[in-house]
Design an enzyme around this catalytic site. Sequence first.
Site, PDB file in Angstrom:
ATOM      1  N   ASN A   9       0.963  -1.139  -0.042  1.00 29.62           N
ATOM      2  CA  ASN A   9       0.068   0.136  -0.064  1.00 29.62           C
ATOM      3  C   ASN A   9       1.084   1.112  -0.159  1.00 29.62           C
ATOM      4  O   ASN A   9       1.329   1.572   1.057  1.00 29.62           O
ATOM      5  CB  ASN A   9      -0.828  -0.036   1.221  1.00 29.62           C
ATOM      6  CG  ASN A   9      -1.726   1.120   1.433  1.00 29.62           C
ATOM      7  OD1 ASN A   9      -1.818   1.871   0.445  1.00 29.62           O
ATOM      8  ND2 ASN A   9      -2.411   1.394   2.571  1.00 29.62           N
ATOM      9  N   LYS A  11       0.186   4.116  -0.248  1.00 30.28           N
ATOM     10  CA  LYS A  11      -0.513   5.470   0.174  1.00 30.28           C
ATOM     11  C   LYS A  11      -0.049   6.551  -0.737  1.00 30.28           C
ATOM     12  O   LYS A  11      -0.224   6.293  -1.991  1.00 30.28           O
ATOM     13  CB  LYS A  11       0.053   5.903   1.683  1.00 30.28           C
ATOM     14  CG  LYS A  11      -0.549   4.349   2.650  1.00 30.28           C
ATOM     15  CD  LYS A  11      -0.112   4.735   4.019  1.00 30.28           C
ATOM     16  CE  LYS A  11      -0.507   3.225   4.678  1.00 30.28           C
ATOM     17  NZ  LYS A  11      -0.213   3.630   6.319  1.00 30.28           N
ATOM     18  N   HIS A  97      -9.602   1.082   4.791  1.00 32.19           N
ATOM     19  CA  HIS A  97      -8.243   1.594   5.605  1.00 32.19           C
ATOM     20  C   HIS A  97      -8.457   2.609   6.578  1.00 32.19           C
ATOM     21  O   HIS A  97      -9.361   3.424   6.300  1.00 32.19           O
ATOM     22  CB  HIS A  97      -7.329   1.946   4.427  1.00 32.19           C
ATOM     23  CG  HIS A  97      -6.076   1.933   5.018  1.00 32.19           C
ATOM     24  ND1 HIS A  97      -5.554   2.931   5.852  1.00 32.19           N
ATOM     25  CD2 HIS A  97      -4.981   1.068   5.057  1.00 32.19           C
ATOM     26  CE1 HIS A  97      -4.187   2.718   6.459  1.00 32.19           C
ATOM     27  NE2 HIS A  97      -3.872   1.795   5.955  1.00 32.19           N
ATOM     28  N   GLU A  99      -6.900   4.846   7.549  1.00 33.69           N
ATOM     29  CA  GLU A  99      -6.902   6.136   7.280  1.00 33.69           C
ATOM     30  C   GLU A  99      -7.890   6.941   6.382  1.00 33.69           C
ATOM     31  O   GLU A  99      -8.234   8.124   6.579  1.00 33.69           O
ATOM     32  CB  GLU A  99      -5.534   6.388   6.273  1.00 33.69           C
ATOM     33  CG  GLU A  99      -4.362   6.249   7.419  1.00 33.69           C
ATOM     34  CD  GLU A  99      -3.111   5.819   6.632  1.00 33.69           C
ATOM     35  OE1 GLU A  99      -2.983   5.694   5.419  1.00 33.69           O
ATOM     36  OE2 GLU A  99      -2.315   5.133   7.576  1.00 33.69           O
ATOM     37  N   GLU A 169      -5.458  -4.438  10.885  1.00 33.78           N
ATOM     38  CA  GLU A 169      -4.411  -3.431  11.069  1.00 33.78           C
ATOM     39  C   GLU A 169      -4.772  -2.594  12.280  1.00 33.78           C
ATOM     40  O   GLU A 169      -5.640  -1.514  12.203  1.00 33.78           O
ATOM     41  CB  GLU A 169      -4.321  -2.251   9.562  1.00 33.78           C
ATOM     42  CG  GLU A 169      -4.168  -3.291   8.614  1.00 33.78           C
ATOM     43  CD  GLU A 169      -3.545  -2.199   7.511  1.00 33.78           C
ATOM     44  OE1 GLU A 169      -2.476  -2.414   6.906  1.00 33.78           O
ATOM     45  OE2 GLU A 169      -4.016  -0.945   7.410  1.00 33.78           O
ATOM     46  N   GLY A 175       2.223   2.840  10.967  1.00 35.81           N
ATOM     47  CA  GLY A 175       3.367   3.878  10.651  1.00 35.81           C
ATOM     48  C   GLY A 175       3.995   4.309  12.086  1.00 35.81           C
ATOM     49  O   GLY A 175       4.516   5.308  12.086  1.00 35.81           O
ATOM     50  N   SER A 215       3.234  -1.682  10.609  1.00 36.94           N
ATOM     51  CA  SER A 215       4.971  -1.592  10.887  1.00 36.94           C
ATOM     52  C   SER A 215       5.398  -2.892  10.552  1.00 36.94           C
ATOM     53  O   SER A 215       6.410  -3.424  11.360  1.00 36.94           O
ATOM     54  CB  SER A 215       4.970  -1.248  12.511  1.00 36.94           C
ATOM     55  OG  SER A 215       4.660   0.279  12.555  1.00 36.94           O
TER      56      SER A 215
END
Length: 255
Positions: A9, A11, A97, A99, A169, A175, A215
């Site tokens: 991904n 992003k 996701h 985000e 996730e 991250g 991560s």
Amino acid sequence: MRKKIVAANWKMNLDLTEGAELVNDIFNGSPELNENKIVVIAPPYIHLTHTSAQLVGMNHVHLGAQNCHAEPSGAYTGEISAAMLKSAEVEYVIIGHSERREYCHEDDAVLSKKVNQALANGLKVIFCCGEPLAVRDANEQNAYVESQLTAGLFHLPVTQLIDITIAYEPIWAIGTGRTATSAQAQDMHAHIRKVLANKYGETVAAETPILYGGSCKPSNAAELFACPDVDGGLIGGASLKAAEFLGIVAAMSNA
Ligand code: PGA
């Protein structure tokens, strides 16, 4: 046999030149893949046509997108439909996701419509779920993730589950450099598989790939992927450097 998948991904990273170089470097790294051990690369939309051309001849590396719209077409300035993705040779789309849930305010209702659009257009879905830190600290992560799966996916008939991959996730690991331990990942993945089995039966649950994201890097991928219910990873930061990404893919191939 259920597939193992490592999905990149990207992003909102990499321009066209950088993206093309990365795909080239991955190709040159000759990852060991087969039809049950595959890679998905999900670049930003603008890369899709070019990446698709680059992937011709790269066996078992599939093209993904990071999002699609919930409606089939219309006056939605700046948006991309599932049908458009299909026409660009996209095979997988990431939906839900964290985000997008947070920054784009995508709620369960809109996510379930996106899932429908994707499947109706012949795309496979990587459906993301995962709890924020406060939920983990309160030890309520199992119920939280179950409710995300129920709201996003459980309207689907069993025949459509074949096109669903789940990515767990935990938001506190994305991250942040703080990976879930392999025990935490395994516990949640086993829970997700049980929830799937309760709804759709053991066979479907046993066939559904469940990826870990947050991560993940070459140094922890082997331990995570050794867990019986962890079928690979959805990789953000470490998917942007060929050597790191290839290290994670190797961990999946060897698992
Ligand atoms: P990360 O992101 O690997 O950078 O933590 C994972 C993801 O958000 O898919």
